[in-house]
Design a protein around this motif. Structure first.
Motif, mmCIF file in Angstrom:
data_model
loop_
_atom_site.group_PDB
_atom_site.id
_atom_site.type_symbol
_atom_site.label_atom_id
_atom_site.label_comp_id
_atom_site.label_asym_id
_atom_site.label_seq_id
_atom_site.Cartn_x
_atom_site.Cartn_y
_atom_site.Cartn_z
ATOM 1 N N GLU A 110 -2.498 -1.076 4.576
ATOM 2 C CA GLU A 110 -2.220 -0.107 3.512
ATOM 3 C C GLU A 110 -0.710 0.067 3.319
ATOM 4 O O GLU A 110 -0.207 0.023 2.201
ATOM 5 C CB GLU A 110 -2.872 1.233 3.859
ATOM 6 C CG GLU A 110 -2.709 2.277 2.763
ATOM 7 C CD GLU A 110 -3.405 3.583 3.123
ATOM 8 O OE1 GLU A 110 -2.829 4.638 2.813
ATOM 9 O OE2 GLU A 110 -4.503 3.538 3.707
ATOM 10 N N TYR A 111 0.012 0.265 4.390
ATOM 11 C CA TYR A 111 1.464 0.461 4.336
ATOM 12 C C TYR A 111 2.162 -0.777 3.772
ATOM 13 O O TYR A 111 3.006 -0.677 2.877
ATOM 14 C CB TYR A 111 1.989 0.775 5.735
ATOM 15 C CG TYR A 111 3.493 0.818 5.829
ATOM 16 C CD1 TYR A 111 4.196 1.981 5.531
ATOM 17 C CD2 TYR A 111 4.213 -0.304 6.229
ATOM 18 C CE1 TYR A 111 5.576 2.029 5.635
ATOM 19 C CE2 TYR A 111 5.599 -0.266 6.324
ATOM 20 C CZ TYR A 111 6.268 0.895 6.028
ATOM 21 O OH TYR A 111 7.637 0.933 6.116
ATOM 22 N N SER A 113 1.009 -3.212 1.976
ATOM 23 C CA SER A 113 0.673 -3.416 0.557
ATOM 24 C C SER A 113 1.571 -2.559 -0.326
ATOM 25 O O SER A 113 2.080 -3.024 -1.344
ATOM 26 C CB SER A 113 -0.794 -3.087 0.298
ATOM 27 O OG SER A 113 -1.633 -3.995 0.974
ATOM 28 N N LYS A 114 1.795 -1.306 0.071
ATOM 29 C CA LYS A 114 2.667 -0.399 -0.695
ATOM 30 C C LYS A 114 4.119 -0.878 -0.695
ATOM 31 O O LYS A 114 4.872 -0.553 -1.599
ATOM 32 C CB LYS A 114 2.592 1.016 -0.133
ATOM 33 C CG LYS A 114 1.287 1.705 -0.426
ATOM 34 C CD LYS A 114 1.240 3.092 0.196
ATOM 35 C CE LYS A 114 -0.095 3.767 -0.049
ATOM 36 N NZ LYS A 114 -0.200 5.062 0.649
ATOM 37 N N GLN A 115 4.507 -1.640 0.338
ATOM 38 C CA GLN A 115 5.869 -2.160 0.427
ATOM 39 C C GLN A 115 6.050 -3.455 -0.371
ATOM 40 O O GLN A 115 7.143 -3.999 -0.420
ATOM 41 C CB GLN A 115 6.251 -2.406 1.888
ATOM 42 C CG GLN A 115 6.235 -1.166 2.750
ATOM 43 C CD GLN A 115 7.148 -0.072 2.236
ATOM 44 O OE1 GLN A 115 8.290 -0.317 1.879
ATOM 45 N NE2 GLN A 115 6.624 1.136 2.147
#
Length: 180
Positions: A110-111, A113-115
């Motif tokens: 999740e993290y 992907s956001k980056q």
């Protein structure tokens, strides 16, 4: 010349996961018998398992470097394609991928992907060693520009014994620094 300076901490979200160590190195060849002879017979690394998947076009032998009960031991996965004409071509490049122990995997995906990290299709799934895994793509794209820059990177959910060993090692290092 570009440098490898870290981004300012204000540029990143708090990281909700940890990379705990190297889990595996996967080496591909058209015929794994040569690498198996080198790693097993010549170097004396014990073979601990096999894995075969038509879907992933892979026939692999799994070796393990490190003490038998050591949670930090590293897998050496020696792979050959079941059908060299089909994809994925596990023998191209010869250094197929590296695997990293992470905890927790879902938070990492999740993290990242956001980056802007690009993942391969398939999401989180069960890997050859029985752990949940997913892969960072070797090439970025417009939507997700961060990638392995030519190297496939497997993120592997660390089992409890690896998490405990990591936390114990960190506590011991912190204690030694505080006395230091």
């Amino acid at each position: 010349m570009p440098s490898c300076r870290p981004l300012s901490s204000s540029a990143l979200l708090p990281r909700p996961f940890r990379v705990l160590g190297l889990q595996q190195v996967a080496i591909g060849a058209l015929d794994k018998s040569g690498p198996c002879r080198l790693w097993g017979d010549v170097l004396g690394v014990p073979m601990t398992g096999t894995y075969k998947s038509e879907k992933e076009n892979v026939d692999e032998d799994i070796f393990r470097v490190g003490a038998p009960d050591c949670p930090w031991a590293v897998e050496i996965d020696l792979m050959q394609p079941i059908d060299p004409a089909k994809a994925p071509k596990v023998h191209v490049p010869a250094l197929n991928h590296i695997g990293l122990w992470v905890h927790p995997l879902t938070a990492a995906v999740e993290y990242l992907s956001k980056q802007g990290v690009r993942f391969t299709p398939g999401g989180i799934r069960r890997g050859a060693a029985g752990h949940d895994v997913c892969f960072i793509h070797p090439k970025g794209n417009e939507k997700s520009p961060l990638s392995g820059e030519g190297v496939l990177i497997e993120l592997v959910q660390a089992p409890p014994e690896v998490v405990r060993a990591y936390e114990s090692a960190v506590e011991t290092a912190d204690l030694a620094r505080s006395k230091g």
